[in-house]
Design an enzyme around this catalytic site. Structure first.
Site, PDB file in Angstrom:
ATOM      1  CG  ASP A 159      -1.718  -1.230   1.247  1.00 45.01           C
ATOM      2  OD1 ASP A 159      -2.255  -1.585  -0.203  1.00 45.01           O
ATOM      3  OD2 ASP A 159      -2.551  -1.689   2.190  1.00 45.01           O
TER       4      ASP A 159
HETATM    5  N1  LIG Z   1       1.871   1.285  10.150  1.00 42.94           N
HETATM    6  C1  LIG Z   1       0.555   1.396  11.435  1.00 42.94           C
HETATM    7  O1  LIG Z   1       0.370   1.581  12.314  1.00 42.94           O
HETATM    8  C2  LIG Z   1      -1.000   0.359  10.711  1.00 42.94           C
HETATM    9  C3  LIG Z   1      -1.596   0.025  11.296  1.00 42.94           C
HETATM   10  C4  LIG Z   1      -2.890  -0.360  10.925  1.00 42.94           C
HETATM   11  C5  LIG Z   1      -2.908  -0.404   9.225  1.00 42.94           C
HETATM   12  N2  LIG Z   1      -1.977  -0.268   8.780  1.00 42.94           N
HETATM   13  C6  LIG Z   1      -1.753  -0.145   7.398  1.00 42.94           C
HETATM   14  O2  LIG Z   1      -0.937  -1.550   6.514  1.00 42.94           O
HETATM   15  C7  LIG Z   1      -0.859  -1.135   4.905  1.00 42.94           C
HETATM   16  C8  LIG Z   1       1.195  -1.110   5.572  1.00 42.94           C
HETATM   17  O3  LIG Z   1       2.043  -1.001   3.752  1.00 42.94           O
HETATM   18  P1  LIG Z   1       2.782  -1.628   3.837  1.00 42.94           P
HETATM   19  O4  LIG Z   1       3.311  -1.440   2.139  1.00 42.94           O
HETATM   20  O5  LIG Z   1       3.286  -2.025   4.974  1.00 42.94           O
HETATM   21  O6  LIG Z   1       2.435  -3.708   3.837  1.00 42.94           O
HETATM   22  P2  LIG Z   1       0.887  -4.262   2.632  1.00 42.94           P
HETATM   23  O7  LIG Z   1      -0.167  -2.527   1.725  1.00 42.94           O
HETATM   24  O8  LIG Z   1       0.037  -4.864   4.265  1.00 42.94           O
HETATM   25  O9  LIG Z   1       0.824  -5.474   2.020  1.00 42.94           O
HETATM   26  C9  LIG Z   1       2.264  -6.429   2.623  1.00 42.94           C
HETATM   27  C10 LIG Z   1       2.685  -6.981   1.414  1.00 42.94           C
HETATM   28  O10 LIG Z   1       3.770  -7.597   1.940  1.00 42.94           O
HETATM   29  C11 LIG Z   1       3.689  -8.889   1.300  1.00 42.94           C
HETATM   30  N3  LIG Z   1       3.888 -10.103   1.759  1.00 42.94           N
HETATM   31  C12 LIG Z   1       3.445 -10.651   3.204  1.00 42.94           C
HETATM   32  N4  LIG Z   1       3.853 -11.859   3.813  1.00 42.94           N
HETATM   33  C13 LIG Z   1       4.782 -11.699   2.966  1.00 42.94           C
HETATM   34  C14 LIG Z   1       6.307 -12.582   3.362  1.00 42.94           C
HETATM   35  N5  LIG Z   1       6.545 -13.725   3.781  1.00 42.94           N
HETATM   36  N6  LIG Z   1       7.135 -12.353   2.118  1.00 42.94           N
HETATM   37  C15 LIG Z   1       7.026 -11.792   1.191  1.00 42.94           C
HETATM   38  N7  LIG Z   1       6.476 -10.667   0.976  1.00 42.94           N
HETATM   39  C16 LIG Z   1       4.900 -10.809   1.654  1.00 42.94           C
HETATM   40  C17 LIG Z   1       1.869  -9.738   1.137  1.00 42.94           C
HETATM   41  O11 LIG Z   1       2.006  -9.772  -0.379  1.00 42.94           O
HETATM   42  P3  LIG Z   1       2.732 -11.517  -1.018  1.00 42.94           P
HETATM   43  O12 LIG Z   1       0.711 -11.922   0.483  1.00 42.94           O
HETATM   44  O13 LIG Z   1       1.856 -11.316  -2.038  1.00 42.94           O
HETATM   45  O14 LIG Z   1       3.371 -12.191   0.042  1.00 42.94           O
HETATM   46  C18 LIG Z   1       2.568  -7.707   0.594  1.00 42.94           C
HETATM   47  O15 LIG Z   1       1.977  -7.018  -0.347  1.00 42.94           O
HETATM   48  C19 LIG Z   1      -1.201   0.224   5.361  1.00 42.94           C
HETATM   49  O16 LIG Z   1      -1.740   0.220   3.911  1.00 42.94           O
HETATM   50  C20 LIG Z   1      -1.925   1.544   6.621  1.00 42.94           C
HETATM   51  O17 LIG Z   1      -2.638   1.775   6.208  1.00 42.94           O
HETATM   52  C21 LIG Z   1      -0.597   0.321   9.383  1.00 42.94           C
END
Ligand SMILES: NC(=O)c1ccc[n+]([C@@H]2O[C@H](COP(=O)([O-])OP(=O)(O)OC[C@H]3O[C@@H](n4cnc5c(N)ncnc54)[C@H](OP(=O)(O)O)[C@@H]3O)[C@@H](O)[C@H]2O)c1
Ligand SMILES: NC(=O)c1ccc[n+]([C@@H]2O[C@H](COP(=O)([O-])OP(=O)(O)OC[C@H]3O[C@@H](n4cnc5c(N)ncnc54)[C@H](OP(=O)(O)O)[C@@H]3O)[C@@H](O)[C@H]2O)c1
Ligand SMILES: NC(=O)c1ccc[n+]([C@@H]2O[C@H](COP(=O)([O-])OP(=O)(O)OC[C@H]3O[C@@H](n4cnc5c(N)ncnc54)[C@H](O)[C@@H]3O)[C@@H](O)[C@H]2O)c1
Ligand SMILES: NC(=O)c1ccc[n+]([C@@H]2O[C@H](COP(=O)([O-])OP(=O)(O)OC[C@H]3O[C@@H](n4cnc5c(N)ncnc54)[C@H](O)[C@@H]3O)[C@@H](O)[C@H]2O)c1
Lengths: 93, 463, 375, 375, 463, 93
Positions: free
Chosen positions: E391
């Site tokens: 994201d």
């Molecule tokens: N930081 C905070 O406080 C917080 C709190 C709540 C929500 N959020 C939300 O979380 C999101 C964070 O974004 P992000 O970019 O860090 O993560 P993300 O958008 O959730 O993406 C995670 C990515 O990691 C991949 N993945 C998962 N396990 C993996 C593994 N073992 N090996 C390789 N790839 C793996 C997933 O794809 P695959 O499944 O294809 O592997 C996915 O594309 C945002 O949308 C944010 O709003 C953040």
């Protein structure tokens, strides 16, 4: 066989030797030496020819001597390699 | 002959088999099959003549070889190989002479006697064979301790060596150009003798530390000798095999030199390189002998192990090797190896030093054991892997009342089948500043390098 | 456009709703900022620092007079705000369910109360979300405070005098605070396990190297739960959870509870009987204590000792890290107003999605849907 | 052979000189152990636990009566020990330089005082070394207490509400306590630097991932220093060190000082003027406070605030982790007696190297060399 | 001819040069020299006859080739190679026919016409050449989009294919046994036609995703065709080169299949494997095309980069890849690459999630940057390395008002020259559950694997 | 040349091809394909012979055509490889 063919074969075999060694894992370098030692006794072929052909008695005896020496090497080399490799046998899991 | 080509291919497959331990024994079998094909083909194409004599010759040789191979101690391997080389060299000389004496048998007889080109090939074969023989004899003597391992340096040896080599070349040329037995015999005889001599001269000045490289180089020579005879006889099997052994031996020596940080050129050239000798196992403190290993050795043995106990110490902390170590352990566990960490109460420089670092690397607490809990397990361990620890594995703490560490409990790493010991140099000591008998144990292999670098290399080699 | 910041009056509240950094930023937007003298003391911010950032300093009355917007950490007593412009905005936390009276008072005073706790959990509002920013610090602080209270060390230490074993920490409720608690306890070398009702948290727990301990027999909330919120669980689930906890908790040295259900009392997760099974000297930190507590017998801002186990919890844990908490809180407020700042009108104009969510009162009435539901 | 353990009487001393574990081990050696009722309370050990381990419980008088050996954390008032056998051993910390009077009193009482602080720093004595075991815990605790006092978080956190930067921690004096302080602060995510006078510590600091900050112009103590001890530094060195500290300290959030020189007052490392350069809200923890302190103005067991900087330090930091501290301390004592236990005489018999080092009084006289030097 | 052997050796050296980027250009030069030697030798040994015509022919061909090579877009490389293969195939057919028509010129004329063995070699050469030609034409058409990339499946194609192959073999045999132009011509003509047809038939059923393997396989075929002609002509250069190209092409296809998890057999056998087709780039959600890379690709590009920005996300945390990542960064830094970490404010699932993990792996704080501080630097970055983030790099947050993440600041990874994107599958989405245009950008290479495993592989490949 | 020699050469060259490819770094697989494509136009030798010899006009023209085709390949293949490899040029450090 003409010289060019022989040479071609020789050159290509050198390349093969070169590549083959690089692909051997370092841990097997000692067995590698033992195996190459064993197969270098292919010189026995020369000894056998000399021993098998009539024509010169000296040559025949030289040939037989060569056969003895090379045989030591062949049997000893392969056997010792086998022993070494047995140590590396992967445990059963 | 197609059969000879097939034999050659089998030999190639034999070497190829060694690319992994799993296929290595199949490789050795391929080698045997190849040899069988070559021998049988030769016999068949020569009408199975003189079979009784030949049979007896092979039986005698085979029996000797087999018995030696069975009886020999594993530790005597290098000298055994050197000894075997000498046989191949001598066989090449004999075959060369046989061909010279009975050219018709080898199809070498042309209208004008043996053709010059065949004579050159023959001469080279004999010369290389002779060098291989005498060189191997010296190597054997040095390795088996029958001769002092230290380099023996003749004065003016460069001049003598170069002169002898030149003489051999000149003699070969004269031999090729001469015709008739009377004219050629002196040349070939002189050539043979000189070649035997240069073989001695070349190897005598080389120190014991370089002997493994020399053995591999002699292996290469024996290959070239076979190839030269193959040229003479127009035999595909001999050419392929000779070239294979020759080039692989040369490359192997090169690889070994590189691993030992020695100059390849100086070793090939034999005595010429003796000046910058030393290095390797020669330089232990107080000259106590120890074995030095490489990351590949360690990786190989670790992989084979069923149970590995890791003993980290202050050196791991200094090198910050904990993450790499964890990765290594993970890989081993994936391969089914049981890995435990043994933490000495005073490892490192503060209480719990190792715990901090292992926790940082996310080593699970279940795998971390205290001295009392794990010390008895070394007897069942295949490998004790000591990384930057020293005092905490020093048996002097138990045996030597005068030692500053006397009375401290230590790990009984001596009970493990194999010990790897990572430290940067043989000179460095631990906190207590004392030497450690573990370095010099039979089953110990020293991995001298920065701990992190070494472990990272092991990780790579484990792949 | 005048923005007023008062000194917080609630007991134990050391935070402040603006820092010199945000004062400067508001100035850059064209607003005048007035700060009550001494407002920053609790967060180690001097009056000069505010003045240097361009704020006007004065008494509460002076500061509020003619203010368009009043910012607070905890919403001030509306009585204090009489000098403000009619219909002035007050952006702060209101605890709308717990302090319903205060909300009504704001309505009567004709003020527009913007409750920061009601910020919707949508991606673009993340930077305005005070619950997240404060829970995060609270999760950290809970572990530090527990470690300071605990009579043993957290990490494993193998020493010449024997081994100190690692503390076992159990985190219940793995929201923002729970995750940070896990991370901090892991850092200190503890053996950490955690539980939640939302299944997505399992992977999140592992992503911090800790061990999830979940109810297996009865299904919990799938995935993240709607908006990341948990709901009251079925009686069956609660029973299974209680059994799980009973089996697990006796082996724990530290328990940190963070479970909340929006708009309701915090779920009771640990009973007195369960506490009795714990080792003497153990510590329980109840982060939900202000919402009624997850732990039987926990009291806000008081250390209770039961069966040799210390139970602690502050009504306002983040406030104990006042400096950082204030910095994040005030940035949340700034991000909020800044996101809606209208260049032409020189003031913020809220949109529906967020405005309607956070607005409690307007034109003398309580206008928020969530309050109507429960009222 | 009777071993007596009294409840500690010093204020704030929660430790105890034996745990059920060591009581059991002494029992296995053939000794009778008597423990004063309530001795373990501060360390979360119940009287039953002692009883279960085979100890006799009773009043102080009853416990001491006819004792051959008395174990203590801090040496008890000799008046308490009148019932003990003549010439009985008392193994405890004596603070011999600081409490010389008490030593003399022991001599007069005809007791054999064994000062655990005087345990020589030799390899085989490591397991008996209470200074190491207690400093280790103290180093940990100093960081935890500082983190709890500090108004900000230690680790860096990049969040939606902005970044919380990592706390900068400076450890002065890198002995056992200093190293553990470095390790703990690193674990919490702080940016850690450290200094010492002994050059061997540079590598040790790096071995924990922290940054060494050393005086370069003037040479300090080479290697480990004799026995790992520092000595008073030259005036020239002190000047260079003060300059280094002045340059460095203003950028630090947390300073932990642990510098000690055996037999002397702790060196003064931080002046009031240097404190004034630090940011408001910073924290200084003076682990040397009981030996006079490394920090100008630090007071034992008191939180002093100067120039907005909090200066803390307990006289007995390890005592604040009473459970673990007691466990290690009592194992040290057991290891000590056990190492010299004579199977035939059914009692311990000390050797020269260690016995002469720790023995303060014998046969009515003060016999320890180190005390003669300074007396 | 010695010269031909030398040419062959040069070709071997040419391929060997490709073992490292540093020596690769020298390798290419070796290839040119080898070709020059072969051509000149042929001309010289044939008395430089018909030089004008030959010169013109080479000039025309050379000019066309040169211009195409210059003009072609780098992205059209695969189809270009396929097109070139078709030429080699056709040339082989022509040479075969020429030899058939003018056997004397090639020294093939014996008393009884062309010897059967030569005819078999000739027939094989023509057949393989023809298959190469028509197969390459299809591959070219599919790759250049002139023909739909999706497999075209004829009914009963297995039967047709097997039948045609059998027919070719039978015709070759008949051709070899027949004597005299009248008897042989129909056979060789039929054989040629059928071979052209089977080439079409074999490739048509193969889907676009497998085309790279097919191209490599056709490359191998063209080698075998050259080798077969080499046998006919007894030309060492052609045999060595043909065998070299033939075997290397085959192994390369095998390696490629393995990397793509496809069955080698099914691809060699062409149409026979179409049943279990799909996989690879064919399965993107909504069929949007993306490029998939391997650890080796990533290692290679990372090593070449001057500045790499790493964007960790929740996936790194799930995989616990932080230690491996740190090691990778260390290795890159050692090689002089600048490495920075870009931390998005909401990366992961809790505030500061990435900081905790990076601190655990001892990543220095100086290398860790917030969004605002680093976002402008992507324009100068050679590589944006996204590991388990999603994201936080999604451009929809800026452009698509309907997206649930609209309004969130995101990293402008699109500005980097090259983007690597580690995630486990194309199907998986991030927290917000939306597709991400970054996957489909031109400069993006997807590394589909568990993050830790992938990074560990990259570390190995970096060595 | 006799068939055995030719076959030996062929077999050994196959081994060399096998090993050579395994030692090529995967990142250079595309250039590898381009180079092997270029050198497979060694078939030009056959075309040249046909074109150079008298005896059959058809054969000569076929030979010339083969020369044209192979030349496209030779020049195109090497040039395109050169271009590709230029992209991989190591930056100066
Ligand atoms: N930081 C905070 O406080 C917080 C709190 C709540 C929500 N959020 C939300 O979380 C999101 C964070 O974004 P992000 O970019 O860090 O993560 P993300 O958008 O959730 O993406 C995670 C990515 O990691 C991949 N993945 C998962 N396990 C993996 C593994 N073992 N090996 C390789 N790839 C793996 C997933 O794809 P695959 O499944 O294809 O592997 C996915 O594309 C945002 O949308 C944010 O709003 C953040
Ligand atoms: N734990 C405590 O509380 C504490 C406190 C004070 C003293 N001690 C003492 O410290 C000692 C601890 O024993 P130990 O076994 O952990 O350590 P040690 O005996 O001090 O040995 C450390 C070893 O690590 C090697 N080393 C150092 N840096 C290295 C690097 N970068 N890579 C690879 N090897 C490296 C050194 O050899 P090279 O130099 O050849 O590399 C040395 O052999 C004991 O004597 C103990 O009494 C402990
Ligand atoms: N904009 C956004 O995307 C955004 C913003 C903030 C929070 N969130 C997400 O919302 C989620 C919850 O955040 P929070 O910390 O504010 O939650 P919270 O404070 O409402 O609750 C804390 C935790 O307690 C748990 N819980 C409730 N009842 C329980 C029970 N009976 N037993 C065990 N656990 C129980 C909840 O599931 C939650 O994980 C998190 O996943 C967070 O990442 C998302
Ligand atoms: N048996 C053993 O081998 C053994 C046992 C215990 C300790 N030790 C070693 O002894 C050493 C010191 O241990 P400790 O913690 O008891 O020491 P300590 O408590 O006596 O002193 C603490 C630290 O303060 C430092 N210091 C003194 N004056 C200073 C000044 N002016 N400025 C800065 N720093 C100053 C000292 O160098 C020491 O590192 C350690 O290296 C430890 O590993 C060894």
């Amino acid at each position: 066989m003409d010289f060019i063919s022989i040479l071609s074969i020789f050159v290509l075999a050198c390349f093969v030797g070169y590549y083959v060694v690089w692909s051997v894992t370092p841990a097997l370098h000692t067995p590698l030496m033992a195996v190459t030692n064993a197969i270098s006794s292919v010189i026995i072929v020369g000894g056998l020819i000399a021993a098998a052909e009539a024509g010169s008695d000296v040559a025949k005896w030289l040939g037989l001597a060569a056969v003895v020496l090379a045989s030591v090497n062949i049997f000893g080399g392969f056997a010792v390699t086998e022993r070494m490799l047995a140590m590396y046998k992967k445990k059963d899991k | 002959m197609l059969a000879y080509l097939i034999a050659g291919v089998f030999f190639i497959l034999a070497l190829r088999g060694l690319s992994s331990p799993a296929s290595s024994r199949r490789g050795n079998r391929f080698g045997m099959v190849g040899m069988l094909i070559a021998v049988v083909t030769t016999l068949v194409t020569h009408d199975i003549a003189n079979l009784p004599e030949i049979g007896v010759a092979m039986l005698i040789g085979g029996a000797i070889g087999f018995i030696i191979a069975r009886r020999i101690a594993m530790t005597a391997m290098p000298e055994l190989v050197a000894g075997f080389h000498s046989l191949v060299g001598l066989a090449a000389v004999l075959v060369g002479w046989a061909a010279y004496l009975n050219p018709a048998a080898f199809g070498l007889l042309t209208a004008t006697g043996i053709s010059p080109i065949s004579k050159i090939e023959m001469g080279l074969g004999i010369a290389i064979g002779a060098i291989t023989f005498s060189g191997s004899v010296i190597a054997f003597a040095k390795l088996s301790g029958r001769m002092s391992g230290s380099p023996i340096l003749l004065p003016a040896r460069h001049v003598i060596n170069l002169g002898t080599l030149a003489a051999i070349i000149v003699l070969t040329a004269l031999f090729a150009m001469a015709t008739g037995p009377d004219a050629t015999l002196p040349y070939i005889a002189a050539l043979t003798v000189l070649a035997f001599i240069i073989g001695f001269l070349l190897i005598i000045p080389i120190g014991g530390a370089d002997m493994p490289v020399v053995v591999s180089m002699l292996n290469s020579y024996s290959g070239w000798a076979a190839a030269a005879m193959g040229f003479t006889l127009g035999n595909t099997a001999m050419i392929i095999t000779g070239a294979l052994v020759g080039s692989s031996g040369a490359i192997l020596s090169y690889i070994m030199c590189r691993a030992m940080n020695r100059s390849f050129i100086s070793v090939i050239a034999g005595g010429f390189g003796a000046d910058d000798s030393g290095g390797g196992s020669g330089e232990a403190k107080e000259q106590r002998p120890y074995k030095q290993g490489s990351a590949a050795d360690a990786a190989f043995m670790l992989e084979q192990a069923e149970k590995v106990i890791i003993i980290p110490g202050y050196g791991m902390a200094v090198a910050q090797a904990q993450h790499a170590l964890r990765e290594m352990a993970d890989m081993l566990e994936e391969k089914g190896v049981e890995v435990k960490y043994a933490i000495h109460p005073v490892a490192g420089r503060m209480p719990g030093h190792m715990n901090v670092l292992l926790a940082e690397a996310q080593v699970p607490y279940e795998n971390v054991f205290e001295l009392e809990d794990i010390n008895s397990e070394f007897a069942q361990a295949d490998v004790a892997f000591i990384i930057g620890a020293n005092d905490v594995v020093n048996p002097a703490a138990k045996t030597d009342k005068s030692s500053p560490i006397y009375g401290m409990p230590v790990f009984d790493v001596g009970n493990a089948k194999q010990v790897f010991f990572i430290k940067r140099s043989m000179g460095g000591v631990g906190y207590a500043g004392v030497d450690n008998d573990v370095f010099y144990m039979d089953q110990t292999m020293m991995l001298l390098s920065d701990a992190k670098k070494m472990v990272e290399e092991i990780v790579k080699a484990l792949d | 456009m005048r923005i007023a910041i008062l000194k917080e009056r609630a007991t134990g509240e050391n935070r402040v709703a603006a820092t010199p950094e945000t004062v400067k930023k508001f100035g850059a937007l064209g607003a005048d900022v007035a700060v009550e003298a001494g407002a920053g003391t609790g967060a180690a911010i001097t009056d000069e620092a505010y003045r240097d950032a361009g704020a006007e300093l004065g008494s509460a009355d002076a500061v509020v007079r003619e203010a368009d917007i009043v910012l607070g950490v905890q919403a001030p007593d509306p009585a204090l705000l009489q000098g403000a412009k009619p219909g002035a905005w007050v952006a702060a936390t209101f605890d709308p369910f717990g302090e319903r009276d205060r909300v009504d008072a704001y309505a009567q005073a004709g003020l527009e109360a913007l409750s920061m706790e009601f910020m919707p959990r949508i991606t673009r509002a993340q930077s305005m979300d005070v619950l997240s920013s404060q829970s995060n610090l609270a999760g950290y602080k809970a572990v530090i405070a527990s470690a300071d209270t605990y009579g043993r060390a957290f990490p494993m230490m193998m020493t010449a005098a024997g081994t100190v074993s690692a503390a076992k920490v159990f985190v219940m409720g793995v929201g923002v605070a729970g995750l940070q608690a896990i991370a901090t306890a892991k850092r200190l070398g503890a053996q950490v396990s955690a539980t939640d009702v939302r299944s997505a948290t399992k992977e999140q727990i592992q992503s911090l190297g800790a061990k999830p301990v979940f109810v297996e027999e009865v299904e919990g909330i799938e995935g993240e739960g709607s908006g990341g919120y948990a709901t009251e669980m079925s009686a069956e689930y609660q029973k299974a959870q209680a059994e799980l906890v009973s089996a697990h908790i006796a082996k724990q040295d530290i328990v940190i509870t963070t479970a909340l259900i929006p708009g309701r009392a915090a779920p009771r997760l640990i009973s007195d009987a369960q506490i009795a099974t714990m080792r003497e000297g153990s510590v329980i930190y109840d982060l939900a204590v202000a919402q009624g507590g997850n732990v039987e017998g926990s009291k806000p801002d008081e250390a209770v000792e039961k069966h040799g186990v210390k139970i602690i919890g502050f009504g306002n844990t983040a406030g104990h890290l006042a400096a950082d908490a204030s910095a994040l809180f005030s940035r949340n407020l700034f991000n909020f107003l800044n996101a809606f700042w209208d260049e032409e009108q020189h003031k913020p104009v809220l949109d529906e999605e967020i405005g309607d969510a956070v607005r409690l009162t307007k034109g003398g009435k309580v206008v928020n849907e969530r309050l109507h539901d429960t009222a």
